[in-house]
Write an enzyme that holds these catalytic residues in place. Structure first.
Site, PDB file in Angstrom:
ATOM      1  N   CYS A  81       0.830  -1.210   0.000  1.00 27.45           N
ATOM      2  CA  CYS A  81       0.000   0.000   0.000  1.00 27.45           C
ATOM      3  C   CYS A  81       0.868   1.266   0.000  1.00 27.45           C
ATOM      4  O   CYS A  81       1.508   1.535  -1.015  1.00 27.45           O
ATOM      5  CB  CYS A  81      -0.967  -0.069   1.171  1.00 27.45           C
ATOM      6  SG  CYS A  81      -2.481   0.817   0.836  1.00 27.45           S
ATOM      7  N   HIS A 174      -3.500  -4.766   1.630  1.00 23.98           N
ATOM      8  CA  HIS A 174      -2.889  -5.321   2.847  1.00 23.98           C
ATOM      9  C   HIS A 174      -3.273  -6.797   2.931  1.00 23.98           C
ATOM     10  O   HIS A 174      -4.413  -7.139   2.680  1.00 23.98           O
ATOM     11  CB  HIS A 174      -3.448  -4.647   4.101  1.00 23.98           C
ATOM     12  CG  HIS A 174      -3.154  -3.184   4.186  1.00 23.98           C
ATOM     13  ND1 HIS A 174      -2.249  -2.679   5.077  1.00 23.98           N
ATOM     14  CD2 HIS A 174      -3.646  -2.133   3.499  1.00 23.98           C
ATOM     15  CE1 HIS A 174      -2.199  -1.359   4.922  1.00 23.98           C
ATOM     16  NE2 HIS A 174      -3.037  -1.009   3.984  1.00 23.98           N
ATOM     17  N   GLU A 176      -1.697  -8.391   5.739  1.00 27.53           N
ATOM     18  CA  GLU A 176      -1.221  -8.666   7.101  1.00 27.53           C
ATOM     19  C   GLU A 176      -2.332  -8.513   8.136  1.00 27.53           C
ATOM     20  O   GLU A 176      -2.113  -8.757   9.308  1.00 27.53           O
ATOM     21  CB  GLU A 176      -0.023  -7.769   7.432  1.00 27.53           C
ATOM     22  CG  GLU A 176      -0.302  -6.316   7.735  1.00 27.53           C
ATOM     23  CD  GLU A 176      -0.554  -5.463   6.493  1.00 27.53           C
ATOM     24  OE1 GLU A 176      -0.586  -6.003   5.382  1.00 27.53           O
ATOM     25  OE2 GLU A 176      -0.758  -4.253   6.661  1.00 27.53           O
TER      26      GLU A 176
HETATM   27  N1  GLN Z   1      -3.599   6.262   0.918  1.00 30.26           N
HETATM   28  C1  GLN Z   1      -2.368   6.023   1.583  1.00 30.26           C
HETATM   29  C2  GLN Z   1      -1.247   6.827   0.950  1.00 30.26           C
HETATM   30  O1  GLN Z   1      -1.425   7.454  -0.002  1.00 30.26           O
HETATM   31  C3  GLN Z   1      -2.012   4.551   1.576  1.00 30.26           C
HETATM   32  C4  GLN Z   1      -3.009   3.788   2.363  1.00 30.26           C
HETATM   33  C5  GLN Z   1      -2.496   2.548   2.994  1.00 30.26           C
HETATM   34  O2  GLN Z   1      -1.280   2.346   3.111  1.00 30.26           O
HETATM   35  N2  GLN Z   1      -3.404   1.741   3.458  1.00 30.26           N
HETATM   36  O3  GLN Z   1      -0.168   6.820   1.435  1.00 30.26           O
END
Ligand code: GLN
Length: 196
Positions: A81, A174, A176
């Site tokens: 992410c 994710h 985890e």
């Molecule tokens: N939207 C977040 C970002 O831009 C990432 C979201 C996440 O890691 N769950 O950093």
């Protein structure tokens, strides 16, 4: 899994603890990474989900850009992410300075806001076997385009959500958050051990 492996999780902010639990569950030594000194002797690194604008800022504040950037070019690294955003070539938000190790152009938050977070069952091609993964998309990044060196392992709605280039694995979701260790194990075997 070899207990001699030591895998770091960038712990400046974000969801680093659950990654450490997953590593411990697989018998791997996990280490919280908050400085360049912490990186010494690591076999691999996970950059967790969180907030990439803040993460990018903290990386500079803790003077970690150089050592992290170098590590991402040598050893097994997995970005989830916000971590995926940090590995990208280009982001649609100039506040984030990514390491540029995976040839992807990423749009932040393109699956919607926090309230639009969702779970999806996705099918990933892991070493020629199709594995079902439960993926949590939490303000997830969307990949707008990618280069020919990028290998896509899973898609959701026709967009790549799990991919790699050389030593770097990235997932826009994710895994985890639940007990499934499939992807952590895949990362250890195919990236950490291979680039050790
Ligand atoms: N939207 C977040 C970002 O831009 C990432 C979201 C996440 O890691 N769950 O950093």
């Amino acid at each position: 899994m070899s207990s001699k492996l030591v895998v770091g999780v960038l712990a400046l902010q974000g969801d680093f603890e659950r990654h450490l639990f997953r590593l411990n569950a697989l018998g791997v030594g996990g280490r919280e990474i908050r400085s360049c000194e912490d990186i010494e002797g690591l076999d691999g690194l996970i950059i967790p989900g969180g907030e990439s604008t803040t993460m990018s800022l903290l990386i500079d504040r803790f003077e970690m850009r150089g050592c992290l950037s170098q590590f991402c070019r040598q050893k097994g690294v997995w970005g989830t992410c916000a971590g995926m955003i940090m590995l990208a070539r280009e982001i649609d938000d100039e506040r984030v300075k990514p390491f540029g190790v995976i040839d992807i152009f990423v749009s932040r938050n393109s699956y919607g806001r926090q309230v639009h977070s969702f779970f999806a069952d996705i099918e990933a091609n892991l070493n020629g076997q199709i594995k079902r993964l439960k993926a949590s998309f939490i303000r997830a990044p969307l990949i707008l385009n990618y280069g020919s060196n990028v290998i896509v392992l899973a898609e959701y709605n026709h967009s790549p959500v799990l991919l790699y280039q050389n030593n770097c694995l990235a997932s826009s979701f994710h895994t985890e958050l639940d007990d499934d260790l499939t992807l952590t194990k895949y990362f250890l075997e195919n990236f950490v051990l291979v680039y050790k």
